[in-house]
Design an enzyme around this catalytic site. Sequence first.
Site, PDB file in Angstrom:
ATOM      1  N   GLU A  31     -37.987  -7.096 -16.211  1.00  0.00           N
ATOM      2  CA  GLU A  31     -37.673  -8.151 -15.239  1.00  0.00           C
ATOM      3  C   GLU A  31     -38.098  -9.482 -15.836  1.00  0.00           C
ATOM      4  OE1 GLU A  31     -36.172  -8.847 -12.222  1.00  0.00           O
ATOM      5  OE2 GLU A  31     -36.915 -10.856 -12.677  1.00  0.00           O
ATOM      6  N   THR A  41     -32.826 -11.178  -4.064  1.00  0.00           N
ATOM      7  CA  THR A  41     -33.493 -10.294  -3.092  1.00  0.00           C
ATOM      8  C   THR A  41     -34.521 -11.009  -2.223  1.00  0.00           C
ATOM      9  OG1 THR A  41     -33.041  -8.367  -4.432  1.00  0.00           O
ATOM     10  CG2 THR A  41     -34.944  -8.197  -2.964  1.00  0.00           C
ATOM     11  N   HIS A  49     -27.442  -3.915   7.466  1.00  0.00           N
ATOM     12  CA  HIS A  49     -26.159  -3.952   8.179  1.00  0.00           C
ATOM     13  C   HIS A  49     -25.743  -2.572   8.676  1.00  0.00           C
ATOM     14  CE1 HIS A  49     -25.064  -8.139   7.561  1.00  0.00           C
ATOM     15  NE2 HIS A  49     -25.565  -8.056   6.333  1.00  0.00           N
ATOM     16  N   VAL A 172     -34.543  -9.944 -21.046  1.00  0.00           N
ATOM     17  CA  VAL A 172     -33.754  -9.288 -22.092  1.00  0.00           C
ATOM     18  C   VAL A 172     -32.875 -10.357 -22.741  1.00  0.00           C
ATOM     19  CG1 VAL A 172     -31.940  -7.589 -22.522  1.00  0.00           C
ATOM     20  CG2 VAL A 172     -33.794  -7.071 -20.907  1.00  0.00           C
ATOM     21  N   SER A 346     -23.604  -9.343  -0.514  1.00  0.00           N
ATOM     22  CA  SER A 346     -23.860  -8.690   0.770  1.00  0.00           C
ATOM     23  C   SER A 346     -22.801  -7.619   1.015  1.00  0.00           C
ATOM     24  CB  SER A 346     -23.822  -9.732   1.889  1.00  0.00           C
ATOM     25  OG  SER A 346     -24.298  -9.152   3.071  1.00  0.00           O
TER      26      SER A 346
HETATM   27  C1  LIG Z   1     -27.382 -15.948   1.533  1.00  0.00           C
HETATM   28  C2  LIG Z   1     -27.416 -14.451   1.365  1.00  0.00           C
HETATM   29  C3  LIG Z   1     -27.556 -13.625   2.475  1.00  0.00           C
HETATM   30  C4  LIG Z   1     -27.550 -12.238   2.329  1.00  0.00           C
HETATM   31  N1  LIG Z   1     -27.824 -11.452   3.400  1.00  0.00           N
HETATM   32  C5  LIG Z   1     -27.861 -10.106   3.245  1.00  0.00           C
HETATM   33  C6  LIG Z   1     -28.197  -9.280   4.333  1.00  0.00           C
HETATM   34  O1  LIG Z   1     -28.588  -9.740   5.394  1.00  0.00           O
HETATM   35  N2  LIG Z   1     -28.117  -7.937   4.172  1.00  0.00           N
HETATM   36  C7  LIG Z   1     -27.710  -7.374   3.008  1.00  0.00           C
HETATM   37  O2  LIG Z   1     -27.585  -6.160   2.957  1.00  0.00           O
HETATM   38  N3  LIG Z   1     -27.456  -8.141   1.927  1.00  0.00           N
HETATM   39  C8  LIG Z   1     -27.536  -9.484   2.019  1.00  0.00           C
HETATM   40  N4  LIG Z   1     -27.309 -10.281   0.941  1.00  0.00           N
HETATM   41  C9  LIG Z   1     -27.057  -9.654  -0.349  1.00  0.00           C
HETATM   42  C10 LIG Z   1     -28.343  -9.193  -1.016  1.00  0.00           C
HETATM   43  O3  LIG Z   1     -29.313 -10.189  -0.956  1.00  0.00           O
HETATM   44  C11 LIG Z   1     -28.026  -8.855  -2.472  1.00  0.00           C
HETATM   45  O4  LIG Z   1     -26.945  -7.964  -2.499  1.00  0.00           O
HETATM   46  C12 LIG Z   1     -29.192  -8.209  -3.201  1.00  0.00           C
HETATM   47  O5  LIG Z   1     -30.374  -8.938  -3.030  1.00  0.00           O
HETATM   48  C13 LIG Z   1     -28.856  -8.099  -4.676  1.00  0.00           C
HETATM   49  O6  LIG Z   1     -29.925  -7.490  -5.324  1.00  0.00           O
HETATM   50  P1  LIG Z   1     -29.932  -7.334  -6.899  1.00  0.00           P
HETATM   51  O7  LIG Z   1     -31.075  -6.469  -7.231  1.00  0.00           O
HETATM   52  O8  LIG Z   1     -28.574  -6.914  -7.354  1.00  0.00           O
HETATM   53  O9  LIG Z   1     -30.086  -8.810  -7.447  1.00  0.00           O
HETATM   54  P2  LIG Z   1     -31.399  -9.723  -7.632  1.00  0.00           P
HETATM   55  O10 LIG Z   1     -32.298  -9.646  -6.493  1.00  0.00           O
HETATM   56  O11 LIG Z   1     -30.913 -11.075  -8.026  1.00  0.00           O
HETATM   57  O12 LIG Z   1     -32.137  -9.035  -8.849  1.00  0.00           O
HETATM   58  C14 LIG Z   1     -31.698  -9.145 -10.178  1.00  0.00           C
HETATM   59  C15 LIG Z   1     -32.913  -9.340 -11.051  1.00  0.00           C
HETATM   60  O13 LIG Z   1     -32.534  -9.320 -12.427  1.00  0.00           O
HETATM   61  C16 LIG Z   1     -33.373 -10.205 -13.121  1.00  0.00           C
HETATM   62  N5  LIG Z   1     -32.736 -10.572 -14.388  1.00  0.00           N
HETATM   63  C17 LIG Z   1     -31.631 -11.334 -14.561  1.00  0.00           C
HETATM   64  N6  LIG Z   1     -31.360 -11.453 -15.887  1.00  0.00           N
HETATM   65  C18 LIG Z   1     -32.309 -10.760 -16.552  1.00  0.00           C
HETATM   66  C19 LIG Z   1     -32.583 -10.533 -17.923  1.00  0.00           C
HETATM   67  N7  LIG Z   1     -31.814 -11.034 -18.903  1.00  0.00           N
HETATM   68  N8  LIG Z   1     -33.672  -9.778 -18.266  1.00  0.00           N
HETATM   69  C20 LIG Z   1     -34.479  -9.258 -17.298  1.00  0.00           C
HETATM   70  N9  LIG Z   1     -34.252  -9.459 -15.972  1.00  0.00           N
HETATM   71  C21 LIG Z   1     -33.188 -10.188 -15.611  1.00  0.00           C
HETATM   72  C22 LIG Z   1     -33.522 -11.374 -12.163  1.00  0.00           C
HETATM   73  O14 LIG Z   1     -34.674 -12.151 -12.456  1.00  0.00           O
HETATM   74  C23 LIG Z   1     -33.594 -10.686 -10.818  1.00  0.00           C
HETATM   75  O15 LIG Z   1     -34.922 -10.468 -10.389  1.00  0.00           O
HETATM   76  C24 LIG Z   1     -27.351 -11.663   1.046  1.00  0.00           C
HETATM   77  C25 LIG Z   1     -27.235 -12.503  -0.070  1.00  0.00           C
HETATM   78  C26 LIG Z   1     -27.309 -13.875   0.085  1.00  0.00           C
HETATM   79  C27 LIG Z   1     -27.274 -14.753  -1.110  1.00  0.00           C
END
Ligand SMILES: Cc1cc2nc3c(=O)[nH]c(=O)nc-3n(C[C@H](O)[C@H](O)[C@H](O)COP(=O)(O)OP(=O)(O)OC[C@H]3O[C@@H](n4cnc5c(N)ncnc54)[C@H](O)[C@@H]3O)c2cc1C
Length: 492
Positions: A31, A41, A49, A172, A346
Site C-alpha cells: 500500500e 475507501t 447498499h 509499487v 459505487s
Molecule cells: C463520493 C463517493 C461515494 C461513495 N459511496 C459509496 C457507498 O455509500 N457505498 C458503497 O458501497 N460504495 C460507495 N462508493 C464507492 C466506494 O467508496 C469504492 O468502491 C471503494 O472505496 C473502492 O475501494 P478500492 O479498494 O477499490 O479503492 P481505494 O480505497 O482507493 O484503495 C486503493 C488503494 O490502492 C493504493 N494504491 C494506488 N496505487 C498504488 C501503488 N502503485 N502501489 C501501492 N498502492 C497503491 C491507494 O493508495 C489506495 O489505498 C463511493 C465512492 C465515492 C467516491
Amino acid sequence: MFDICIIGAGIVGSAIAKELSKYQLHICWLEKGEDVSVGTTKANSGIIHGGYAAKHGTLKAKLCRRGNELYRQWVNDLHFPLDMIGAFVIGFNDEDKAVLQKLYENGIKNGVKDLQIVDGDFVRQKEPHLNPDITCALYVPSVGITSPYELAIALAENAITNGVELRLNSEVVAIEKEKDHFNITTHYTPLSVHFDYPKNIKAKMVINAAGLHADDVAQLVGLHDFKIHPRKGQYLLFDKDQGPLVNSVVFQTPTPISKGILVTPTYHRNLLIGPDAQDVLEKQDLATDASNLARVVETAKKTLSTFDLRKVITSFAGNRAASDRGDFIIEESKVDGFINVAGIESPGLTAAPAIAEYVIDILRNKGLAFTEKSDFKAHRKPYHHVALMNKEALNALIKESPNYGRIVCRCETVSEGEIDEALKRPVPIDTFDAIKRRTRAGMGRCQAGFCTPRILEILFDQLHMPIETISKNVKGSEIVIGRTKRALEEEK
Ligand SMILES: Cc1cc2nc3c(=O)[nH]c(=O)nc-3n(C[C@H](O)[C@H](O)[C@H](O)COP(=O)(O)OP(=O)(O)OC[C@H]3O[C@@H](n4cnc5c(N)ncnc54)[C@H](O)[C@@H]3O)c2cc1C
C-alpha cells in the site's frame, strides 16, 4: 517468493486479503499510503447498499447484493460498525413514482428482498422531519450504514493476524513479468517509524486493487485496456445534534443526469449530506469548494430543510474510480497471473466481500491450490469505546486499566486507554489520523483542536519517535516543527 502480491489496501484489497488469509498461501500486501483505507475507501457515504440500483445483469448488481449478505455474516466475527437502518428513495409526483417502480422491478430481478413502494404517510411515520410534500417512496429495509475506514481496518487486522504481510508507505513503481513470477519494485517513503522492507519482491501472482490508480498499475506490466477517470463527490458533515433529524438513509429519485443527493445519519450519528458528481482531471484532487457545496445544500433541502448549517463540522470529498467500461473490471488480464480488480466505483464498498469471493474463484480456476489453515483465526477482538460502554462495564475496565478513565478527546469521549489499545493492534500506526480513524479522537465538533497535543505526547511516549516527525497523515504534514523556545533561539 510470495504466492500472491496484493496491490492496494482499500476496502477491496482488505476484503481480498482477509479472504485469502484463510488459506495456506504466502501473501504480501503493498500500500502506497500511510494506513489502510486512505484512498477512496476513507471518503464516501458509508452505505451498505441494498442492490436495487445497479442494472440487472451487471457485476455491480450481482456483487452488491452478495456483499450486503456477506457483511451481515462477517460482522459476527469481526465486530465492525454495521447498522441496518434501511433506506427510502423518495418521490414527489407520478413521474418519480414511475422511476421508483422501475427501480423496484430492477431490485426484484437482482434478488433484493423486502422491497416496497410506500406512500407519503408511511415515510412520515418513520421520518417525521422530511419534506411534507413527499408522496411516495421505495422502501429498502436491507440498506445499512458503516464507518468505511473502521470496516477496512477490521478486515485488514484479521488478514494480518492470519499471516498476510502488509507493507505501508510502499508504492509499487515497477513490475516485470518473468516466466513463472513477477518482480515487483517498491518505493518506500518512511514516516516517523522506519520499517526495513526489502525494495524488491517476487510473487507468482499479482492482484491489482489499486483503486483510482489501477490503470497506472496495469500499465506497469504493459496493459492499456482500460482507463480510470476520477469523479469527485463532495459532502458536508454535521455535528451529532443534527444526526437525529433522520433515522434512515434517504435518497432522492434518480434522474437521467443525477443520482440525487443523499441525507443520512452516519454510523456514529452525525448528519451527512452529499455527494455531488463532478469529473475532475487529477486523481489526487480532493478539494472541496463553496459553490459545489452550496448546490449540495440546496439539493439536500428538497429532502430535509431543517438542518442547521451552523452545525457543519467539516467538509470532505472522495473520488470515484470511474472506468471507461461502465461496470466493475474483475478479470485475469492478458498477462498470465496478473488479475485486475479495477473500476470499483459505487457500490464497491458494499460489494467488496463478494469481489473477494469472485477473485478467489478466478484464482481457483487457474489451478491455485486452496488448502485451509488449521489455525485460522476467524474472530477479531472489538475495540473498547468508553463512550458506548455502560457504567458498570466502564468502571470494571478502569479498575483493570486506569488509562481508560483518562479522557483525551472530550467531543467524542475517547480515553488514553483506547489510544494505547490502537497502538497495539496489527496494522502499524505512525500518524495522527491513524489514531483518529480507530478511536474517533479528533472526529468531533472541535475537529482535534483540543486533543492534538495530548495525542502527540502519547505517540511520542509510546513509539519513541521525535515529536516533530509525527505527521497528521502523509509526509510533509508534520504537526509541530520543534520546541517553541528552540525555534525562537534559532531565529536570534
Ligand atoms: C463520493 C463517493 C461515494 C461513495 N459511496 C459509496 C457507498 O455509500 N457505498 C458503497 O458501497 N460504495 C460507495 N462508493 C464507492 C466506494 O467508496 C469504492 O468502491 C471503494 O472505496 C473502492 O475501494 P478500492 O479498494 O477499490 O479503492 P481505494 O480505497 O482507493 O484503495 C486503493 C488503494 O490502492 C493504493 N494504491 C494506488 N496505487 C498504488 C501503488 N502503485 N502501489 C501501492 N498502492 C497503491 C491507494 O493508495 C489506495 O489505498 C463511493 C465512492 C465515492 C467516491
